[in-house]
Motif scaffolding. Structure first.
Motif, PDB file in Angstrom:
ATOM      1  N   HIS A 148       0.866  -1.177   0.000  1.00  0.00           N
ATOM      2  CA  HIS A 148       0.000   0.000   0.000  1.00  0.00           C
ATOM      3  C   HIS A 148       0.902   1.226   0.000  1.00  0.00           C
ATOM      4  O   HIS A 148       2.055   1.173   0.451  1.00  0.00           O
ATOM      5  CB  HIS A 148      -0.914  -0.008   1.228  1.00  0.00           C
ATOM      6  N   ASP A 149       0.383   2.358  -0.488  1.00  0.00           N
ATOM      7  CA  ASP A 149       1.213   3.557  -0.624  1.00  0.00           C
ATOM      8  C   ASP A 149       1.274   4.345   0.684  1.00  0.00           C
ATOM      9  O   ASP A 149       0.837   5.495   0.765  1.00  0.00           O
ATOM     10  CB  ASP A 149       0.719   4.428  -1.779  1.00  0.00           C
ATOM     11  N   ARG A 170      -4.134   5.437  -8.907  1.00  0.00           N
ATOM     12  CA  ARG A 170      -3.631   5.101  -7.573  1.00  0.00           C
ATOM     13  C   ARG A 170      -4.450   3.973  -6.945  1.00  0.00           C
ATOM     14  O   ARG A 170      -3.903   3.000  -6.435  1.00  0.00           O
ATOM     15  CB  ARG A 170      -3.691   6.330  -6.662  1.00  0.00           C
ATOM     16  N   SER A 199      -3.799   0.594  -8.557  1.00  0.00           N
ATOM     17  CA  SER A 199      -2.401   0.201  -8.684  1.00  0.00           C
ATOM     18  C   SER A 199      -2.050  -0.959  -7.748  1.00  0.00           C
ATOM     19  O   SER A 199      -2.819  -1.284  -6.833  1.00  0.00           O
ATOM     20  CB  SER A 199      -1.495   1.393  -8.368  1.00  0.00           C
ATOM     21  N   THR A 236      -0.179  -0.908  -5.335  1.00  0.00           N
ATOM     22  CA  THR A 236      -0.068  -0.411  -3.960  1.00  0.00           C
ATOM     23  C   THR A 236      -1.298   0.424  -3.582  1.00  0.00           C
ATOM     24  O   THR A 236      -1.221   1.289  -2.722  1.00  0.00           O
ATOM     25  CB  THR A 236       1.208   0.430  -3.786  1.00  0.00           C
ATOM     26  N   GLY A 237      -2.405   0.138  -4.244  1.00  0.00           N
ATOM     27  CA  GLY A 237      -3.638   0.870  -3.971  1.00  0.00           C
ATOM     28  C   GLY A 237      -4.603   0.066  -3.124  1.00  0.00           C
ATOM     29  O   GLY A 237      -4.322  -0.241  -1.959  1.00  0.00           O
TER      30      GLY A 237
END
Length: 316
Positions: free
Chosen positions: A177-178, A240, A243, A245-246
């Motif tokens: 995750h971001d 995002r 993605s 890491t979303g």
């Protein structure tokens, strides 16, 4: 031995419209009996205080918070709603907020920590997070003078290293995750395993390993791919969310259920549903279709966590 009376034990499955008596060890006159002696005012209170349970208080982009309980320990997982709302929802779920043992944090995004500072100050309980998450959270919370907030009782953990809070064993594991250092958790107590994994763009091998042999699985089903593509978000936000890491889509979760899930959990809770890019019925349909023929013979319930109201506790 002596009998201890349970008053007002009405309307339960076990003792409808009747007072209840439980056999307990004799205690000296004038000494109150501890929790282990079953001295509760109702069967509902007794059930709430004993055994392992999970309550999702809130789940979604406007705030996330979950209670994991054992017979003697209460842990708040994330503090993404206000202190006032947390108290209100805990009471609705049958919990006293002042019974909390600790708060554990998955990552620093606002929908997971917005109520943290006030809750920690009011309840004076320890707060557990990774060092990188704390750094990111404290930077984002600086006041006008540039001062960072202080937590009176701050404890650090590292992903992959288990620790205990009371009688609950906790294993944090890295998720994609971001955020600075995001984690999911597994909780073990009294022979029960609970996993919480939301805010992750994909299900990596380490995540799948941690989700095995769970009795309760709380997992993200954030968006429908078509609804996200055609929805109101700007293109950059759509990229995002979708993605690696979303956030996890209904389709990616269904693929996991169909091919990588061990079928062990008695309860599956679909969590962190987007209010704009998903429908509860859509998420539920995709999950149940993928799970067909793969679940155990026990309760096998698929449930939906909500943004606006707490779930009824799952008791094990």
């Amino acid at each position: 031995m002596a009998f201890a009376r349970l008053d007002f034990c009405l309307g339960t499955d076990f003792w409808p419209n009747a007072e209840c008596w439980l056999l307990t060890a004799s205690l000296p006159k004038g000494i109150g009996c501890p929790e282990s002696y079953f001295c509760f005012h109702s069967a509902r209170e007794y059930a709430a205080r004993m055994g392992v349970s999970v309550s999702v208080l809130a789940s979604g982009s406007r705030g996330n918070s979950t209670i994991v309980r054992s017979s003697s320990t209460r842990i708040l997982v994330d503090a993404g709603i206000s202190c006032r709302e947390t108290f209100k929802r805990m009471k609705a779920a049958g919990d006293d907020p002042h019974s909390l043992s600790a708060i554990v944090i998955t990552h620093e995004h606002t929908d997971h920590v917005s109520g943290l500072l006030v809750l920690a100050r009011k309840l004076k309980v320890p707060v557990y997070m990774t060092g990188a998450t704390h750094q990111a959270w404290s930077r984002s919370m600086r006041d006008d003078a540039g001062e960072r907030p202080q937590l009176e009782r701050l404890e650090f953990f590292s992903s992959g290293h288990s620790f205990h809070i009371g009688d609950i064993g906790i294993t944090p594991f890295t998720i994609p995750h971001d955020a600075a250092d995001p984690v999911g958790f597994t909780f073990r107590a009294e022979g029960i395993k609970i996993a919480i994994a939301t805010d992750l763009g994909r299900l990596l091998a380490n995540v799948k390993d941690n989700l095995r042999a769970c009795d309760v699985l709380v997992i993200e089903s954030n968006h429908d791919l078509e609804m996200l593509r055609n929805g109101p978000y700007p293109w950059s936000v759509k990229q995002r969310v979708g993605s690696p890491t979303g956030h996890l889509s209904n389709e990616k979760l269904a693929e996991f259920f169909a091919t990588g899930y061990d079928g062990h959990a008695s309860y599956i809770v679909l969590a962190h549903l987007s209010e704009l890019n998903n429908h509860p019925e859509c998420a539920l349909r995709e999950a149940e279709k993928a799970l067909a023929g793969r679940r155990t013979l026990l309760q096998n319930r698929v449930m939906l966590a909500a943004q606006t109201e707490p779930m009824q506790p799952i008791r094990l």
